[in-house]
Motif scaffolding. Structure first.
Motif, PDB file in Angstrom:
ATOM      1  N   LYS A   2       7.881  61.621  68.419  1.00 11.90           N
ATOM      2  CA  LYS A   2       6.786  62.592  68.351  1.00 11.90           C
ATOM      3  C   LYS A   2       5.495  61.883  68.013  1.00 11.90           C
ATOM      4  CE  LYS A   2       8.954  66.937  67.469  1.00 11.90           C
ATOM      5  NZ  LYS A   2       8.816  68.204  66.806  1.00 11.90           N
ATOM      6  N   VAL A   3       4.397  62.400  68.586  1.00 14.46           N
ATOM      7  CA  VAL A   3       3.062  61.837  68.396  1.00 14.46           C
ATOM      8  C   VAL A   3       2.141  62.966  67.971  1.00 14.46           C
ATOM      9  CG1 VAL A   3       1.120  60.780  69.608  1.00 14.46           C
ATOM     10  CG2 VAL A   3       3.441  60.067  70.149  1.00 14.46           C
ATOM     11  N   LYS A   8      -2.914  65.519  75.119  1.00 15.92           N
ATOM     12  CA  LYS A   8      -1.670  65.926  75.765  1.00 15.92           C
ATOM     13  C   LYS A   8      -1.815  66.124  77.269  1.00 15.92           C
ATOM     14  CE  LYS A   8       0.069  67.960  71.520  1.00 15.92           C
ATOM     15  NZ  LYS A   8      -0.848  67.263  70.670  1.00 15.92           N
ATOM     16  N   ASN A   9      -3.007  65.905  77.799  1.00 19.12           N
ATOM     17  CA  ASN A   9      -3.242  66.138  79.229  1.00 19.12           C
ATOM     18  C   ASN A   9      -3.304  64.829  80.018  1.00 19.12           C
ATOM     19  OD1 ASN A   9      -5.590  65.238  78.078  1.00 19.12           O
ATOM     20  ND2 ASN A   9      -6.920  66.639  79.191  1.00 19.12           N
ATOM     21  N   ASP A  36       4.282  70.223  71.270  1.00 21.67           N
ATOM     22  CA  ASP A  36       4.802  69.961  69.923  1.00 21.67           C
ATOM     23  C   ASP A  36       4.748  68.484  69.547  1.00 21.67           C
ATOM     24  OD1 ASP A  36       6.841  68.861  71.453  1.00 21.67           O
ATOM     25  OD2 ASP A  36       8.449  69.980  70.461  1.00 21.67           O
ATOM     26  N   GLY A  37       4.171  67.627  70.428  1.00 18.26           N
ATOM     27  CA  GLY A  37       4.038  66.207  70.151  1.00 18.26           C
ATOM     28  C   GLY A  37       5.184  65.355  70.665  1.00 18.26           C
ATOM     29  N   THR A  38       6.218  65.988  71.210  1.00 20.64           N
ATOM     30  CA  THR A  38       7.364  65.254  71.741  1.00 20.64           C
ATOM     31  C   THR A  38       6.952  64.476  72.986  1.00 20.64           C
ATOM     32  OG1 THR A  38       8.841  66.976  70.929  1.00 20.64           O
ATOM     33  CG2 THR A  38       9.730  65.490  72.586  1.00 20.64           C
ATOM     34  N   ALA A  56      13.596  64.784  80.405  1.00 24.19           N
ATOM     35  CA  ALA A  56      14.206  64.494  79.101  1.00 24.19           C
ATOM     36  C   ALA A  56      13.182  63.940  78.111  1.00 24.19           C
ATOM     37  CB  ALA A  56      15.349  63.499  79.269  1.00 24.19           C
ATOM     38  N   GLU A  57      13.505  64.098  76.845  1.00 26.82           N
ATOM     39  CA  GLU A  57      12.698  63.549  75.760  1.00 26.82           C
ATOM     40  C   GLU A  57      12.968  62.051  75.642  1.00 26.82           C
ATOM     41  OE1 GLU A  57      12.763  63.911  70.908  1.00 26.82           O
ATOM     42  OE2 GLU A  57      13.296  65.684  72.081  1.00 26.82           O
ATOM     43  N   LEU A  58      11.944  61.287  75.277  1.00 19.72           N
ATOM     44  CA  LEU A  58      12.080  59.843  75.086  1.00 19.72           C
ATOM     45  C   LEU A  58      12.818  59.574  73.785  1.00 19.72           C
ATOM     46  CD1 LEU A  58      11.365  56.923  75.911  1.00 19.72           C
ATOM     47  CD2 LEU A  58       9.245  57.203  74.619  1.00 19.72           C
TER      48      LEU A  58
END
Length: 185
Positions: A2-3, A8-9, A36-38, A56-58
């Motif tokens: 998360k960041v 985010k764009n 959400d920062g993911t 998928a999430e990193l």
């Protein structure tokens, strides 16, 4: 992963700089930061992240050596946003009372290391002693306002291919010490 605080764009490239390489390497392109920062790969991605983890999430996994640092960066495609981070998954840390002493491996065989101390009295003078064979170094690092200090150490001894370095730091209220192996196996 998360960041927070990053745009985010944008599309991001994940870079890695392992201690075994002389320069950073690109790991994956086309990552995005969700609301959400993911950090992850969009489900409709045509970038190279879609080849391995579309939608998928990193999740970063490591096979670390003791004290080995893993350095990364997320860099936006337009290079205006750069997020640098590192992790030491298997830290080498010793504690004494409220203080700790950690060695971070910056090269494959500990040719270069960073010694980090925490929990000391801000501004206090320290007694720093390192020894490997008959090669002895004494310093007096200053503790910053956060109670930390950093010292760079090259533990190699001329004429030797491997050895053990002992490091001891003494402050007003604590005296942590540690040792580590360096060189070829």
């Amino acid at each position: 992963m998360k960041v927070s605080g990053a745009p985010k764009n944008k599309f991001y490239t994940l870079m890695a700089w392992p201690i075994t390489l002389p320069v950073p390497a690109t790991m994956m392109e086309g990552l995005v930061i969700a609301a959400d920062g993911t950090v992850g790969c969009p489900p409709d991605s045509t970038k190279n992240c879609g080849q391995r983890m579309k939608g998928a999430e990193l999740k970063l996994t490591y096979t670390p050596g003791i004290g080995e640092i893993f350095r990364h960066a997320l860099v936006s495609e337009d290079h205006t946003t750069r997020i640098f981070f590192s992790i030491v998954p298997a830290p080498m840390v010793e504690h004494d009372k409220t203080c700790s002493l950690e060695v971070v491996r910056l090269s494959p065989r500990f040719e270069l290391a960073v010694i980090r101390g925490k929990g000391f009295v801000p501004g206090e003078p320290l007694s720093f002693h390192s020894a490997s064979y008959q090669d002895v170094h004494d310093m007096q690092p200053k503790v910053n306002p956060e109670g930390e200090f950093w010292a760079v150490l090259s533990p190699y001894v001329q004429g030797r291919t491997m050895g053990t370095t002992q490091v001891a730091v003494k402050g007003k209220t604590c005296a942590p010490a540690l040792s580590f192996e360096w060189g070829s196996e």
